[in-house]
Structures are given as structure tokens and as C-alpha cells.
Design a protein around this motif. Structure first.
Motif, PDB file in Angstrom:
ATOM      1  N   LYS A  58      -0.116  10.334  11.626  1.00 25.55           N
ATOM      2  CA  LYS A  58      -1.160   9.919  12.516  1.00 25.55           C
ATOM      3  C   LYS A  58      -1.048   8.361  12.486  1.00 25.55           C
ATOM      4  O   LYS A  58      -0.752   7.768  11.785  1.00 25.55           O
ATOM      5  CB  LYS A  58      -2.406  10.490  11.843  1.00 25.55           C
ATOM      6  N   PRO A  59      -1.748   7.650  13.525  1.00 23.19           N
ATOM      7  CA  PRO A  59      -2.061   6.182  13.597  1.00 23.19           C
ATOM      8  C   PRO A  59      -2.903   5.853  12.499  1.00 23.19           C
ATOM      9  O   PRO A  59      -3.874   6.238  12.431  1.00 23.19           O
ATOM     10  CB  PRO A  59      -2.383   6.103  15.017  1.00 23.19           C
ATOM     11  N   MET A  60      -2.236   4.774  11.839  1.00 24.54           N
ATOM     12  CA  MET A  60      -3.301   4.142  10.767  1.00 24.54           C
ATOM     13  C   MET A  60      -3.049   2.739  10.766  1.00 24.54           C
ATOM     14  O   MET A  60      -1.833   2.169  11.081  1.00 24.54           O
ATOM     15  CB  MET A  60      -2.717   4.590   9.328  1.00 24.54           C
ATOM     16  N   THR A  61      -4.060   1.845  10.508  1.00 29.52           N
ATOM     17  CA  THR A  61      -4.097   0.541  10.438  1.00 29.52           C
ATOM     18  C   THR A  61      -4.121   0.322   8.867  1.00 29.52           C
ATOM     19  O   THR A  61      -4.511   1.408   8.206  1.00 29.52           O
ATOM     20  CB  THR A  61      -5.290  -0.128  11.062  1.00 29.52           C
ATOM     21  N   ILE A  62      -3.926  -0.892   8.523  1.00 30.43           N
ATOM     22  CA  ILE A  62      -4.116  -1.102   7.078  1.00 30.43           C
ATOM     23  C   ILE A  62      -5.491  -1.395   6.590  1.00 30.43           C
ATOM     24  O   ILE A  62      -5.722  -0.687   5.357  1.00 30.43           O
ATOM     25  CB  ILE A  62      -3.493  -2.800   6.793  1.00 30.43           C
ATOM     26  N   THR A  63      -6.437  -1.304   7.322  1.00 34.48           N
ATOM     27  CA  THR A  63      -7.861  -1.444   6.869  1.00 34.48           C
ATOM     28  C   THR A  63      -8.128   0.136   6.787  1.00 34.48           C
ATOM     29  O   THR A  63      -8.773   0.466   5.891  1.00 34.48           O
ATOM     30  CB  THR A  63      -8.764  -1.923   8.077  1.00 34.48           C
ATOM     31  N   GLN A  64      -7.526   1.054   7.890  1.00 37.71           N
ATOM     32  CA  GLN A  64      -8.104   2.506   7.709  1.00 37.71           C
ATOM     33  C   GLN A  64      -7.401   3.267   6.122  1.00 37.71           C
ATOM     34  O   GLN A  64      -7.985   3.944   5.502  1.00 37.71           O
ATOM     35  CB  GLN A  64      -7.615   3.159   8.938  1.00 37.71           C
ATOM     36  N   LEU A  65      -6.144   2.424   6.230  1.00 37.11           N
ATOM     37  CA  LEU A  65      -5.541   3.148   5.069  1.00 37.11           C
ATOM     38  C   LEU A  65      -6.112   2.652   3.644  1.00 37.11           C
ATOM     39  O   LEU A  65      -6.267   3.543   2.828  1.00 37.11           O
ATOM     40  CB  LEU A  65      -4.061   2.275   4.911  1.00 37.11           C
ATOM     41  N   LEU A  66      -6.697   1.257   3.714  1.00 37.31           N
ATOM     42  CA  LEU A  66      -7.285   1.064   2.406  1.00 37.31           C
ATOM     43  C   LEU A  66      -8.734   1.559   2.168  1.00 37.31           C
ATOM     44  O   LEU A  66      -9.217   1.393   1.005  1.00 37.31           O
ATOM     45  CB  LEU A  66      -7.303  -0.390   2.033  1.00 37.31           C
ATOM     46  N   SER A  71       3.286   0.977  10.147  1.00 44.90           N
ATOM     47  CA  SER A  71       4.180   1.659  10.764  1.00 44.90           C
ATOM     48  C   SER A  71       4.739   2.775   9.777  1.00 44.90           C
ATOM     49  O   SER A  71       5.149   4.003  10.235  1.00 44.90           O
ATOM     50  CB  SER A  71       5.348   1.014  11.606  1.00 44.90           C
ATOM     51  N   LEU A  72       5.000   2.143   8.523  1.00 51.34           N
ATOM     52  CA  LEU A  72       5.349   3.377   7.473  1.00 51.34           C
ATOM     53  C   LEU A  72       4.297   4.473   7.213  1.00 51.34           C
ATOM     54  O   LEU A  72       4.589   5.764   7.031  1.00 51.34           O
ATOM     55  CB  LEU A  72       5.623   2.662   6.272  1.00 51.34           C
ATOM     56  N   ALA A  73       3.174   3.985   7.037  1.00 46.14           N
ATOM     57  CA  ALA A  73       2.070   5.132   7.080  1.00 46.14           C
ATOM     58  C   ALA A  73       1.832   5.801   8.170  1.00 46.14           C
ATOM     59  O   ALA A  73       1.574   7.046   7.917  1.00 46.14           O
ATOM     60  CB  ALA A  73       0.793   4.272   6.698  1.00 46.14           C
ATOM     61  N   PRO A 101       0.926  -1.356   0.140  1.00 50.92           N
ATOM     62  CA  PRO A 101      -0.042  -0.108  -0.113  1.00 50.92           C
ATOM     63  C   PRO A 101       0.818   1.320  -0.169  1.00 50.92           C
ATOM     64  O   PRO A 101       0.279   2.318   0.445  1.00 50.92           O
ATOM     65  CB  PRO A 101      -0.971  -0.188   1.182  1.00 50.92           C
ATOM     66  N   CYS A 102       1.992   1.290  -0.489  1.00 50.19           N
ATOM     67  CA  CYS A 102       2.867   2.503  -0.611  1.00 50.19           C
ATOM     68  C   CYS A 102       1.910   3.565  -1.530  1.00 50.19           C
ATOM     69  O   CYS A 102       2.251   4.807  -1.286  1.00 50.19           O
ATOM     70  CB  CYS A 102       4.381   2.180  -1.175  1.00 50.19           C
ATOM     71  N   GLY A 103       1.567   2.920  -2.789  1.00 54.08           N
ATOM     72  CA  GLY A 103       0.766   4.025  -3.465  1.00 54.08           C
ATOM     73  C   GLY A 103      -0.457   4.806  -2.682  1.00 54.08           C
ATOM     74  O   GLY A 103      -0.697   5.749  -3.056  1.00 54.08           O
ATOM     75  N   GLN A 104      -0.912   3.941  -1.984  1.00 55.06           N
ATOM     76  CA  GLN A 104      -2.185   4.450  -1.059  1.00 55.06           C
ATOM     77  C   GLN A 104      -1.483   5.652   0.082  1.00 55.06           C
ATOM     78  O   GLN A 104      -2.214   6.595  -0.027  1.00 55.06           O
ATOM     79  CB  GLN A 104      -3.012   3.584  -0.434  1.00 55.06           C
ATOM     80  N   VAL A 105      -0.609   5.199   0.261  1.00 52.49           N
ATOM     81  CA  VAL A 105       0.005   6.211   1.303  1.00 52.49           C
ATOM     82  C   VAL A 105       0.539   7.620   0.623  1.00 52.49           C
ATOM     83  O   VAL A 105      -0.179   8.716   1.376  1.00 52.49           O
ATOM     84  CB  VAL A 105       1.606   5.700   2.206  1.00 52.49           C
ATOM     85  N   ILE A 106       0.704   7.580  -0.519  1.00 56.41           N
ATOM     86  CA  ILE A 106       1.258   8.786  -1.285  1.00 56.41           C
ATOM     87  C   ILE A 106      -0.143   9.464  -1.844  1.00 56.41           C
ATOM     88  O   ILE A 106      -0.248  10.697  -1.613  1.00 56.41           O
ATOM     89  CB  ILE A 106       2.034   8.450  -2.321  1.00 56.41           C
ATOM     90  N   ALA A 107      -0.923   8.763  -2.204  1.00 56.76           N
ATOM     91  CA  ALA A 107      -2.391   9.073  -2.621  1.00 56.76           C
ATOM     92  C   ALA A 107      -3.015  10.050  -1.061  1.00 56.76           C
ATOM     93  O   ALA A 107      -3.612  10.964  -1.534  1.00 56.76           O
ATOM     94  CB  ALA A 107      -3.261   8.201  -3.215  1.00 56.76           C
TER      95      ALA A 107
END
Length: 135
Positions: free
Chosen positions: A91-99, A83-85, A6-12
Motif C-alpha cells: 500500500k502507498p506509504m509516506t515516511i510520516t505515515q510509516l513513523l 518505495s521500499l515500504a 525505518p526498516c525496523g518500522q516496516v517490519i513492525a
């Protein structure tokens, strides 16, 4: 972008631009949870369970146990991305929140050949003639 990395999603998210996900399937049904689709373990068979959508009671129990183990395993697998996101977005992010910020989910599967499941309006099936029927 690919939701498995999900690196693309972090940048988006950093640039506040919409995201289109292109995927076949994500382990642990993270795509389904992120899109807020219903995902009852008694109805939707888990990956590698070899169950169909018509399950007996023992198969439903097995499916439920697999879904419990998936959440533990995937939390370990996706923790570096979380942790990267969190560090990058401050801000604290989980993978579900990120996606969950994905605009459209292009799913490379066919609703008829795989198994029926509840989907959200932003999930579009683009499989079909390119998909083979499961045995």
C-alpha cells in the motif's frame, strides 16, 4: 528501532507489533509530524538555523523558509524508504505515515537544554544528566 532508517518500522508494521523509537533528532522534524505534535515554524526553531525560541521577525521568516526547504529535501532523501515500504506493505506509504505508527518515542535530549517545543504524551525525554548545555 531508529527512525532514520525505518526498516525496523516496516517490519513492525508487517507483523503488527508496537515500535519504540530511540533517537536524538530526526531531520525535517519528521518525528514531530509523525507523532502529530504541533510544529509552528514561528515558534519551534529549525535544526541548523541557530535560532532560539525567542525569535525576531526576520528570524521567523528565515525559520519558515528553512522549514519549506526541509520538506523538499527530506522527500528526496526518504523516497527510497517510502518505495521500499510501499512495495513491502502493498500500500502507498509516506515516511510520516510509516513513523506515525510508533508507540513510544524515547528522545535523547533534555527539554531544558535544547529548546522548548510542544510534545505528545508518547514522547519521553531520556536526556538530562548525560546532555551538555548548548552554547
Amino acid at each position: 528501532t531508529d527512525p532514520l532508517t525505518p526498516c525496523g518500522q516496516v517490519i513492525a508494521l508487517h507483523f503488527s507489533i508496537p515500535t519504540v523509537f530511540f533517537l536524538r533528532g530526526v531531520p525535517c522534524a519528521i518525528d514531530i509530524h509523525a507523532a502529530q505534535s504541533p510544529d509552528p515554524p514561528s515558534y519551534v526553531p529549525r535544526l541548523f538555523s541557530l535560532n532560539t525560541d525567542h525569535m525576531t521577525f526576520p528570524q521567523r521568516v528565515k525559520n519558515f523558509l528553512i522549514s519549506l526547504s526541509e520538506s523538499f529535501t527530506c522527500s528526496m532523501v526518504f523516497s527510497p524508504f517510502e518505495s521500499l515500504a510501499s512495495d513491502f506493505l502493498q500500500k502507498p506509504m509516506t515516511i510520516t505515515q510509516l513513523l506515525s505508527h510508533g508507540s513510544i518515542w524515547l528522545k535523547r535530549l533534555d527539554f531544558v537544554f535544547d529548546y522548548p517545543m510542544p510534545v505528545m504524551p508518547n514522547m519521553i525525554f531520556i536526556g538530562g544528566i548525560n546532555c551538555r548545555q548548548k552554547k
